[in-house]
Design an enzyme around this catalytic site. Structure first.
Site, mmCIF file in Angstrom:
data_model
loop_
_atom_site.group_PDB
_atom_site.id
_atom_site.type_symbol
_atom_site.label_atom_id
_atom_site.label_comp_id
_atom_site.label_asym_id
_atom_site.label_seq_id
_atom_site.Cartn_x
_atom_site.Cartn_y
_atom_site.Cartn_z
ATOM 1 N N ARG A 1 -29.406 19.891 -3.966
ATOM 2 C CA ARG A 1 -28.131 20.331 -4.581
ATOM 3 C C ARG A 1 -27.378 21.289 -3.648
ATOM 4 O O ARG A 1 -26.699 22.208 -4.097
ATOM 5 C CB ARG A 1 -28.365 21.007 -5.937
ATOM 6 C CG ARG A 1 -29.022 20.107 -6.984
ATOM 7 C CD ARG A 1 -28.137 18.933 -7.353
ATOM 8 N NE ARG A 1 -28.635 18.182 -8.490
ATOM 9 C CZ ARG A 1 -29.400 17.084 -8.414
ATOM 10 N NH1 ARG A 1 -29.762 16.592 -7.241
ATOM 11 N NH2 ARG A 1 -29.788 16.452 -9.508
ATOM 12 N N SER B 1 -27.047 18.250 -15.802
ATOM 13 C CA SER B 1 -27.968 19.396 -15.763
ATOM 14 C C SER B 1 -27.150 20.669 -15.598
ATOM 15 O O SER B 1 -26.383 20.781 -14.636
ATOM 16 C CB SER B 1 -28.924 19.284 -14.569
ATOM 17 O OG SER B 1 -29.672 18.106 -14.631
ATOM 18 N N GLU C 1 -26.396 24.908 -11.839
ATOM 19 C CA GLU C 1 -25.942 23.872 -10.895
ATOM 20 C C GLU C 1 -24.422 23.733 -11.023
ATOM 21 O O GLU C 1 -23.708 23.482 -10.051
ATOM 22 C CB GLU C 1 -26.614 22.535 -11.226
ATOM 23 C CG GLU C 1 -26.071 21.395 -10.407
ATOM 24 C CD GLU C 1 -26.560 20.025 -10.856
ATOM 25 O OE1 GLU C 1 -27.779 19.795 -10.862
ATOM 26 O OE2 GLU C 1 -25.706 19.181 -11.189
HETATM 27 P P1 FAD Z 1 -15.862 18.032 -9.768
HETATM 28 O O1 FAD Z 1 -16.611 18.498 -10.947
HETATM 29 O O2 FAD Z 1 -14.468 17.536 -9.974
HETATM 30 O O3 FAD Z 1 -15.923 19.030 -8.615
HETATM 31 C C1 FAD Z 1 -17.141 19.674 -8.258
HETATM 32 C C2 FAD Z 1 -16.857 20.723 -7.177
HETATM 33 O O4 FAD Z 1 -16.414 20.096 -5.974
HETATM 34 C C3 FAD Z 1 -15.745 21.702 -7.561
HETATM 35 O O5 FAD Z 1 -16.093 22.950 -7.038
HETATM 36 C C4 FAD Z 1 -14.509 21.140 -6.853
HETATM 37 O O6 FAD Z 1 -13.566 22.159 -6.561
HETATM 38 C C5 FAD Z 1 -15.098 20.542 -5.598
HETATM 39 N N1 FAD Z 1 -14.388 19.350 -5.117
HETATM 40 C C6 FAD Z 1 -14.133 18.219 -5.828
HETATM 41 N N2 FAD Z 1 -13.555 17.288 -5.049
HETATM 42 C C7 FAD Z 1 -13.456 17.829 -3.809
HETATM 43 C C8 FAD Z 1 -12.962 17.341 -2.563
HETATM 44 N N3 FAD Z 1 -12.471 16.110 -2.412
HETATM 45 N N4 FAD Z 1 -13.022 18.165 -1.493
HETATM 46 C C9 FAD Z 1 -13.540 19.403 -1.613
HETATM 47 N N5 FAD Z 1 -14.018 19.922 -2.766
HETATM 48 C C10 FAD Z 1 -13.967 19.144 -3.848
HETATM 49 N N6 FAD Z 1 -25.392 15.213 -10.370
HETATM 50 C C11 FAD Z 1 -26.444 14.783 -9.641
HETATM 51 O O7 FAD Z 1 -26.604 15.201 -8.475
HETATM 52 N N7 FAD Z 1 -27.351 13.916 -10.144
HETATM 53 C C12 FAD Z 1 -27.262 13.422 -11.373
HETATM 54 O O8 FAD Z 1 -28.107 12.636 -11.803
HETATM 55 C C13 FAD Z 1 -26.158 13.835 -12.188
HETATM 56 N N8 FAD Z 1 -26.018 13.383 -13.451
HETATM 57 C C14 FAD Z 1 -24.980 13.797 -14.210
HETATM 58 C C15 FAD Z 1 -24.858 13.295 -15.512
HETATM 59 C C16 FAD Z 1 -23.804 13.680 -16.317
HETATM 60 C C17 FAD Z 1 -23.695 13.113 -17.712
HETATM 61 C C18 FAD Z 1 -22.816 14.570 -15.813
HETATM 62 C C19 FAD Z 1 -21.635 14.950 -16.658
HETATM 63 C C20 FAD Z 1 -22.924 15.091 -14.532
HETATM 64 C C21 FAD Z 1 -24.023 14.712 -13.706
HETATM 65 N N9 FAD Z 1 -24.187 15.197 -12.408
HETATM 66 C C22 FAD Z 1 -25.231 14.756 -11.632
HETATM 67 C C23 FAD Z 1 -23.226 16.169 -11.843
HETATM 68 C C24 FAD Z 1 -21.943 15.496 -11.270
HETATM 69 O O9 FAD Z 1 -21.893 14.154 -11.654
HETATM 70 C C25 FAD Z 1 -21.927 15.575 -9.751
HETATM 71 O O10 FAD Z 1 -21.979 16.911 -9.308
HETATM 72 C C26 FAD Z 1 -20.667 14.918 -9.167
HETATM 73 O O11 FAD Z 1 -20.808 14.739 -7.778
HETATM 74 C C27 FAD Z 1 -19.398 15.720 -9.482
HETATM 75 O O12 FAD Z 1 -18.280 14.922 -9.142
HETATM 76 P P2 FAD Z 1 -16.824 15.291 -9.651
HETATM 77 O O13 FAD Z 1 -15.878 14.408 -8.926
HETATM 78 O O14 FAD Z 1 -16.752 15.245 -11.120
HETATM 79 O O15 FAD Z 1 -16.709 16.775 -9.128
HETATM 80 N N1 EPU Z 2 -38.612 17.532 -19.548
HETATM 81 C C1 EPU Z 2 -39.100 18.016 -20.720
HETATM 82 N N2 EPU Z 2 -38.202 18.365 -21.685
HETATM 83 C C2 EPU Z 2 -36.873 18.243 -21.520
HETATM 84 C C3 EPU Z 2 -36.370 17.763 -20.304
HETATM 85 C C4 EPU Z 2 -37.272 17.408 -19.312
HETATM 86 O O1 EPU Z 2 -40.313 18.149 -20.905
HETATM 87 O O2 EPU Z 2 -36.129 18.575 -22.444
HETATM 88 C C5 EPU Z 2 -39.563 17.105 -18.499
HETATM 89 C C6 EPU Z 2 -39.578 15.561 -18.387
HETATM 90 O O3 EPU Z 2 -40.472 14.988 -19.300
HETATM 91 C C7 EPU Z 2 -40.000 15.357 -16.946
HETATM 92 C C8 EPU Z 2 -39.402 16.577 -16.225
HETATM 93 O O4 EPU Z 2 -39.135 17.557 -17.231
HETATM 94 O O5 EPU Z 2 -41.401 15.448 -16.834
HETATM 95 C C9 EPU Z 2 -38.128 16.233 -15.450
HETATM 96 O O6 EPU Z 2 -37.163 15.674 -16.356
HETATM 97 P P1 EPU Z 2 -36.145 14.516 -15.901
HETATM 98 O O7 EPU Z 2 -36.885 13.394 -15.279
HETATM 99 O O8 EPU Z 2 -35.263 14.209 -17.059
HETATM 100 O O9 EPU Z 2 -35.319 15.160 -14.733
HETATM 101 P P2 EPU Z 2 -34.702 16.617 -14.502
HETATM 102 O O10 EPU Z 2 -35.534 17.334 -13.496
HETATM 103 O O11 EPU Z 2 -34.474 17.309 -15.805
HETATM 104 C C10 EPU Z 2 -33.245 15.911 -12.490
HETATM 105 C C11 EPU Z 2 -31.823 16.122 -12.055
HETATM 106 C C12 EPU Z 2 -30.898 15.122 -12.744
HETATM 107 C C13 EPU Z 2 -31.350 13.707 -12.376
HETATM 108 C C14 EPU Z 2 -32.799 13.535 -12.844
HETATM 109 C C15 EPU Z 2 -33.372 12.192 -12.454
HETATM 110 C C16 EPU Z 2 -31.593 18.444 -11.465
HETATM 111 C C17 EPU Z 2 -31.052 19.784 -11.842
HETATM 112 N N3 EPU Z 2 -31.406 17.476 -12.346
HETATM 113 O O12 EPU Z 2 -33.296 16.236 -13.880
HETATM 114 O O13 EPU Z 2 -29.581 15.322 -12.256
HETATM 115 O O14 EPU Z 2 -30.538 12.750 -12.976
HETATM 116 O O15 EPU Z 2 -33.643 14.552 -12.241
HETATM 117 O O16 EPU Z 2 -33.672 12.184 -11.109
HETATM 118 O O17 EPU Z 2 -32.168 18.300 -10.384
HETATM 119 C C18 EPU Z 2 -27.617 16.618 -12.646
HETATM 120 O O18 EPU Z 2 -27.819 17.116 -11.528
HETATM 121 O O19 EPU Z 2 -26.610 16.893 -13.345
HETATM 122 C C19 EPU Z 2 -28.577 15.650 -13.157
HETATM 123 C C20 EPU Z 2 -28.474 15.090 -14.366
#
Ligand code: FAD
Ligand code: EPU
Length: 345
Positions: free
Chosen positions: A162, A232, A328
């Protein structure tokens, strides 16, 4: 270039009712530079946004929000890989589907991550055993003060969990305008995480990995179009081996991910879950029932509700495990980003 009304509700996935002075959508680098210069001349702060899926607005934004919608996907068929050049304003999941539809593999584990392609390198998006850094070749970065675009090789991006240089040295005064990917023709499926371990490496296809990832994500993560959230809320904490050992002694089933340097990544969701906070609510904000690491807007939450809930979660985890979680999500005040840990202290 177009100018919308001033509500940011549909441009932040928490769906908070916040406003900006002006919201401008740009489709080209020139428009981006000119929107930036105009705002600076007017003495207004500027916030670049993709789809607002990783931000928490603490209050109204007293400046100009620029939505980056620079589009375009260009694929070059090389000897051993596909080189894919993508405009920063493309939707990430659309790119994943587009490449798979062209039989180009490598992005399937990163399906369904909300947001724009240009935001993906900023926190080095990651899921299901893959991080962006393993497929990113370069990032095209616009210096907004000079209008010059410079190509940053992936090796210079300081990618980490991250983390990247775009959160630090290249945070202010720069915009990501395109990202280059290198996707190997020899597919090496990553089947290490969650239900992916059940798939048979010998016969599995990238489409099957994509489907499995989408199924896992849909079962735990709320759809922001239905329930406001930013994924997250906190990062998974990385602790020293000794600290991890002491937790393991009391909780043998605690999820652990050993890091190459000997430290251990713990699951923040598990820590929050152990504090019995699933479903816990403050005002319109709640801890998600299926995934405790996700804070949700259940009923017209205000940013104050979400902040109070995040503070409570942090304190509970610290009291039980002596670990202070770090957000995050990026915290945005009236004049720009603020330190999220300080905002919760
Ligand atoms: P924004 O929220 O619009 O911007 C994020 C930051 O970047 C802000 O500080 C903004 O000012 C800056 N920024 C945006 N665009 C630019 C640009 N072009 N140039 C410079 N700066 C810029 N993240 C994960 O890593 N893994 C996951 O599995 C994951 N799952 C998610 C699930 C859900 C349901 C949600 C809602 C979010 C999840 N995220 C996850 C977080 C998010 O999807 C990522 O961080 C994504 O890359 C954000 O993209 P955005 O365009 O919405 O960024
Ligand atoms: N867990 C629990 N209880 C909960 C949630 C999780 O016990 O309420 C346990 C799960 O059972 C598992 C472990 O925690 O053993 C990890 O959970 P999970 O696989 O759901 O992943 P995570 O670590 O919670 C991370 C990323 C996600 C990404 C997933 C899958 C971060 C901060 N989050 O979540 O990214 O999608 O792994 O790879 O690293 C995001 O960044 O916004 C995001 C959704």
């Amino acid at each position: 270039m177009s100018i919308s009304d001033t509500s940011l509700k549909s441009f932040n996935t928490f769906s908070l009712e916040v406003n900006a002075v002006k919201i401008i959508t740009v489709d080209t680098v020139d428009q981006l530079v000119s929107a930036w210069s105009d705002a600076k001349l007017a003495g207004l702060p500027v916030l670049l946004l993709g789809e607002g899926s990783n931000v928490l607005f603490l209050e109204d934004f007293a400046g100009v929000v620029i939505l980056n919608r620079i589009k375009g996907i260009a694929v070059i068929d090389e000897h051993d890989c596909w080189s894919v050049h993508v405009g920063a304003g493309e939707n990430w999941h659309h790119l994943v589907r587009y490449t798979l539809d062209q039989q180009i593999t490598g992005l399937e584990n990163l399906a369904m991550i909300p947001g724009c392609v240009g935001s993906a390198p900023i926190q080095n998006i990651g899921a299901y055993g893959v991080e962006l850094q393993s497929v990113c070749q370069y990032v095209d970065l616009l210096d907004l003060n000079t209008g010059i675009v410079k190509r940053i090789d992936s090796s210079e991006c300081q990618f980490g969990y991250r983390e990247s240089i775009f959160k630090h040295h290249y945070r202010d005064g720069y915009a990501i305008v395109a990202v280059g990917f290198r996707l190997n023709k020899k597919w090496n499926p990553v089947l290490t995480y969650g239900d992916l371990v059940k798939l048979d490496r010998k016969t599995v296809t990238a489409q099957q990995v994509f489907a499995a990832v989408c199924a896992m994500r849909s079962s735990k993560l709320p759809d922001p179009r239905v329930t406001g959230n930013a994924g997250s809320f906190f990062k998974n904490p990385i602790v020293e081996a000794e600290k991890a050992r002491s937790i393991k002694e009391s909780y043998p089933k605690a999820p652990f991910f050993e890091q190459p340097d000997g430290s251990v990544k713990l699951a923040a969701g598990w820590l929050i879950d152990q504090c019995e906070l699933k479903g816990f609510r403050i005002g319109g904000a709640a801890v998600h029932q299926q995934q405790a690491l996700v804070l949700i807007n259940v009923d017209n939450a205000t940013s104050r509700d979400i902040r109070a809930l995040a503070r409570h979660v942090r304190v509970q985890v610290a009291e039980k495990f002596a670990i202070w979680l770090e957000p995050e999500v990026r915290f945005i005040s009236s004049h720009g980003e603020v330190n999220a840990v300080e905002a919760l202290s």
